[in-house]
Design a protein around this motif. Structure first.
Motif, PDB file in Angstrom:
ATOM      1  N   MET A   1      30.912-117.006 -18.852  1.00  9.09           N
ATOM      2  CA  MET A   1      31.173-118.098 -19.881  1.00  9.09           C
ATOM      3  C   MET A   1      31.187-116.566 -20.731  1.00  9.09           C
ATOM      4  N   ILE A   2      30.771-115.481 -19.866  1.00 13.74           N
ATOM      5  CA  ILE A   2      30.530-114.095 -20.266  1.00 13.74           C
ATOM      6  C   ILE A   2      31.794-114.163 -20.899  1.00 13.74           C
ATOM      7  N   LEU A   3      32.946-114.476 -19.631  1.00 16.12           N
ATOM      8  CA  LEU A   3      33.739-113.686 -20.161  1.00 16.12           C
ATOM      9  C   LEU A   3      34.611-114.936 -21.127  1.00 16.12           C
ATOM     10  N   ILE A   4      34.480-116.001 -20.685  1.00 18.50           N
ATOM     11  CA  ILE A   4      35.584-116.591 -22.207  1.00 18.50           C
ATOM     12  C   ILE A   4      34.949-116.378 -23.085  1.00 18.50           C
ATOM     13  N   MET A   5      33.384-116.039 -23.086  1.00 14.10           N
ATOM     14  CA  MET A   5      33.340-116.109 -24.544  1.00 14.10           C
ATOM     15  C   MET A   5      33.791-114.500 -25.255  1.00 14.10           C
ATOM     16  N   PHE A   6      34.114-113.144 -24.519  1.00 17.62           N
ATOM     17  CA  PHE A   6      35.143-112.446 -25.062  1.00 17.62           C
ATOM     18  C   PHE A   6      35.962-113.008 -25.407  1.00 17.62           C
ATOM     19  N   PHE A   7      37.180-113.586 -24.200  1.00 19.06           N
ATOM     20  CA  PHE A   7      38.356-114.148 -24.957  1.00 19.06           C
ATOM     21  C   PHE A   7      38.796-114.470 -25.505  1.00 19.06           C
ATOM     22  N   ASN A   8      37.919-115.398 -25.600  1.00 20.41           N
ATOM     23  CA  ASN A   8      37.918-116.144 -26.381  1.00 20.41           C
ATOM     24  C   ASN A   8      37.810-115.937 -28.339  1.00 20.41           C
ATOM     25  N   GLN A   9      36.749-114.908 -28.483  1.00 19.87           N
ATOM     26  CA  GLN A   9      36.072-114.531 -29.673  1.00 19.87           C
ATOM     27  C   GLN A   9      37.743-113.165 -29.635  1.00 19.87           C
ATOM     28  N   SER A  10      38.087-112.707 -28.696  1.00 23.82           N
ATOM     29  CA  SER A  10      38.978-111.526 -28.909  1.00 23.82           C
ATOM     30  C   SER A  10      40.446-111.757 -29.200  1.00 23.82           C
ATOM     31  N   ASN A  11      40.444-113.034 -28.357  1.00 23.20           N
ATOM     32  CA  ASN A  11      41.990-114.062 -28.659  1.00 23.20           C
ATOM     33  C   ASN A  11      42.716-113.502 -27.604  1.00 23.20           C
ATOM     34  N   LEU A  12      42.525-113.078 -27.024  1.00 26.22           N
ATOM     35  CA  LEU A  12      43.379-113.109 -25.864  1.00 26.22           C
ATOM     36  C   LEU A  12      43.914-113.739 -25.110  1.00 26.22           C
ATOM     37  N   HIS A  13      45.136-113.796 -24.711  1.00 25.63           N
ATOM     38  CA  HIS A  13      45.735-114.780 -23.460  1.00 25.63           C
ATOM     39  C   HIS A  13      46.147-114.143 -22.446  1.00 25.63           C
ATOM     40  N   PHE A  14      47.232-112.515 -22.566  1.00 19.89           N
ATOM     41  CA  PHE A  14      47.724-112.451 -21.688  1.00 19.89           C
ATOM     42  C   PHE A  14      47.494-111.014 -21.407  1.00 19.89           C
ATOM     43  N   ILE A  15      47.343-110.566 -19.652  1.00 22.46           N
ATOM     44  CA  ILE A  15      47.321-109.132 -19.644  1.00 22.46           C
ATOM     45  C   ILE A  15      47.849-108.044 -20.844  1.00 22.46           C
ATOM     46  N   ASN A  16      49.341-108.063 -20.886  1.00 19.60           N
ATOM     47  CA  ASN A  16      49.250-107.397 -21.498  1.00 19.60           C
ATOM     48  C   ASN A  16      48.671-106.791 -22.811  1.00 19.60           C
ATOM     49  N   GLN A  17      48.058-108.161 -23.788  1.00 24.75           N
ATOM     50  CA  GLN A  17      47.625-108.557 -24.843  1.00 24.75           C
ATOM     51  C   GLN A  17      46.490-107.290 -25.239  1.00 24.75           C
ATOM     52  N   VAL A  18      45.232-107.277 -23.067  1.00 25.84           N
ATOM     53  CA  VAL A  18      43.985-106.444 -23.104  1.00 25.84           C
ATOM     54  C   VAL A  18      44.891-104.904 -22.994  1.00 25.84           C
ATOM     55  N   PHE A  19      45.366-104.342 -22.401  1.00 27.32           N
ATOM     56  CA  PHE A  19      46.684-103.014 -22.815  1.00 27.32           C
ATOM     57  C   PHE A  19      46.325-102.763 -24.098  1.00 27.32           C
ATOM     58  N   MET A  20      46.930-103.173 -24.881  1.00 30.38           N
ATOM     59  CA  MET A  20      47.121-103.437 -26.315  1.00 30.38           C
ATOM     60  C   MET A  20      45.419-102.874 -27.481  1.00 30.38           C
ATOM     61  N   SER A  21      45.292-102.978 -26.215  1.00 32.66           N
ATOM     62  CA  SER A  21      43.813-102.502 -27.673  1.00 32.66           C
ATOM     63  C   SER A  21      43.622-100.431 -27.732  1.00 32.66           C
ATOM     64  N   SER A  22      43.318-100.723 -28.718  1.00 32.43           N
ATOM     65  CA  SER A  22      43.455 -99.738 -29.437  1.00 32.43           C
ATOM     66  C   SER A  22      42.174 -98.854 -28.854  1.00 32.43           C
ATOM     67  N   ASN A  23      41.972 -97.333 -29.177  1.00 31.58           N
ATOM     68  CA  ASN A  23      41.001 -96.242 -28.003  1.00 31.58           C
ATOM     69  C   ASN A  23      40.059 -96.012 -28.321  1.00 31.58           C
ATOM     70  N   ASN A  24      39.715 -97.484 -29.758  1.00 34.89           N
ATOM     71  CA  ASN A  24      38.369 -97.270 -29.886  1.00 34.89           C
ATOM     72  C   ASN A  24      37.658 -98.382 -29.506  1.00 34.89           C
ATOM     73  N   ASN A  25      38.414 -99.202 -28.616  1.00 33.09           N
ATOM     74  CA  ASN A  25      37.766-100.264 -28.073  1.00 33.09           C
ATOM     75  C   ASN A  25      36.955-100.029 -26.612  1.00 33.09           C
ATOM     76  N   VAL A  26      37.217 -98.640 -26.489  1.00 36.27           N
ATOM     77  CA  VAL A  26      36.697 -98.631 -24.728  1.00 36.27           C
ATOM     78  C   VAL A  26      35.991 -99.448 -24.660  1.00 36.27           C
ATOM     79  N   GLU A  27      34.689 -99.402 -25.384  1.00 40.91           N
ATOM     80  CA  GLU A  27      33.776 -99.799 -24.820  1.00 40.91           C
ATOM     81  C   GLU A  27      33.897-101.328 -24.841  1.00 40.91           C
TER      82      GLU A  27
END
Length: 339
Positions: free
Chosen positions: A209-235
């Protein structure tokens, strides 16, 4: 409003179906509850705008219908030919177990799960990974017996879950293979102790639930989208890494607790070789979790329109709390007596 009410109706019907299956004292009641659950979930999956989702819902329906037919056939066999010797007839037990294993997507009956999940929304993925598995698993736990068939299903599920996720770029398929691996652990824990798999399932549900909540809110579906987040979102990336490693069962995270208990109980029951095989194979699943999370932390690119963008303070707070649970959960459980 009407759409939401319809969803609520189907959701309540879906949950009722599962509860009927779990609490039923006859095999027909189990079958009826599972059918009710299936027919309520299909409308929740359907989407007028997206054909892929509709296609996946049809796939899901066909597979579940085959499993239900198999279960009904087995039940009729019990009632007509073998009224008194249920426990002694291994073929019938195998048929019933197989039909339930198809329903939960355990290997080697897993073929439908990654396909269906890859075209579903995150909310439906969560339902498929957790609630939809509850009733079949519970019914299995009532009649499961230690034999070569069940133990091989557990091992094969962990192997498929580990190897299948290695080459995935889709996060939904990654979660599907992760789910298959966890099913293997749950089935193994069922063989030795009924309460153990229930604890495993609860913790697995919380972490998913924690992970899917995160993916859903962040609109992530593929691994490369995780890589493409900016430096501000390190946390945020760090938060995701913690949750992923916890789901992988790496100590000292919360996800290690159920695996630890399962290992301990199985070793006490002289199943050391099975535990050793399970642990060795599960390290592969931890590898692909690390691949997603660690690479996301190391690689940084400029932010694009589909990247992580969490503006809601409430969500950040919720995510932090959830991560605290997955990170500190193991330490907190040491404070609970008799666990």
């Amino acid at each position: 409003v009407t759409k939401n009410l319809t969803k609520l109706l189907f959701l309540s019907s879906l949950m009722t179906g599962s509860l009927i299956s779990i609490s039923s004292n006859s095999w027909f009641g189990v079958w009826m509850g599972l059918e009710m659950n299936l027919l309520s979930f299909i409308p929740l999956m359907m989407n007028e705008k997206k054909l892929m989702i509709n296609e996946s819902s049809i796939k899901y329906f066909i597979v579940q219908a085959v499993a239900s037919t198999m279960l009904l056939f087995s039940i009729l066999m019990i009632l007509l030919k073998f009224p008194m010797i249920w426990g002694k007839n291994e073929n019938l037990m195998m048929m019933i177990s197989s039909s339930l294993l198809i329903k939960i997507g355990a290997a080697p009956f897993h073929f439908w799960l990654p396909e269906v999940m890859s075209a579903s929304t995150w909310n439906n993925c969560f339902m498929l990974m957790t609630w939809q598995k509850l009733a079949p698993l519970m019914v299995m736990s009532y009649c499961i017996e230690m034999n070569i068939f069940i133990s091989s299903i557990a091992i094969v599920s962990i192997i498929i879950g580990a190897l299948g996720g290695l080459n995935q770029t889709s996060l939904r398929q990654l979660m599907a293979y992760s789910s298959i691996s966890h099913i293997g652990w749950m089935i193994s824990s069922m063989l030795v102790n009924e309460n153990t798999w229930e604890l495993y399932f609860i913790i697995y549900t919380i972490l998913s639930m924690i992970l899917i909540m995160f993916f859903n809110q962040s609109n992530l579906h593929f691994i490369n989208q995780v890589f493409m987040s900016s430096n501000n979102n390190v946390e945020v990336k760090f938060t995701m890494m913690m949750s992923l490693l916890s789901l992988g069962g790496l100590p000292p995270f919360m996800g290690f607790l159920p695996k630890w208990i399962v290992m301990q109980v199985m070793i006490e029951n002289k199943m050391t070789f099975l535990v050793l095989a399970m642990v060795m194979i599960t390290t592969i699943t931890v590898y692909y979790y690390i691949r997603v999370s660690f690479t996301a932390l190391v690689l940084t690119n400029s932010e694009t329109s589909w990247s992580i963008d969490i503006k809601s303070k409430n969500f950040k707070m919720l995510l932090s709390t959830a991560t605290m649970i997955s990170t500190m959960g193991l330490i907190l459980t040491s404070l609970v007596p008799n666990l």
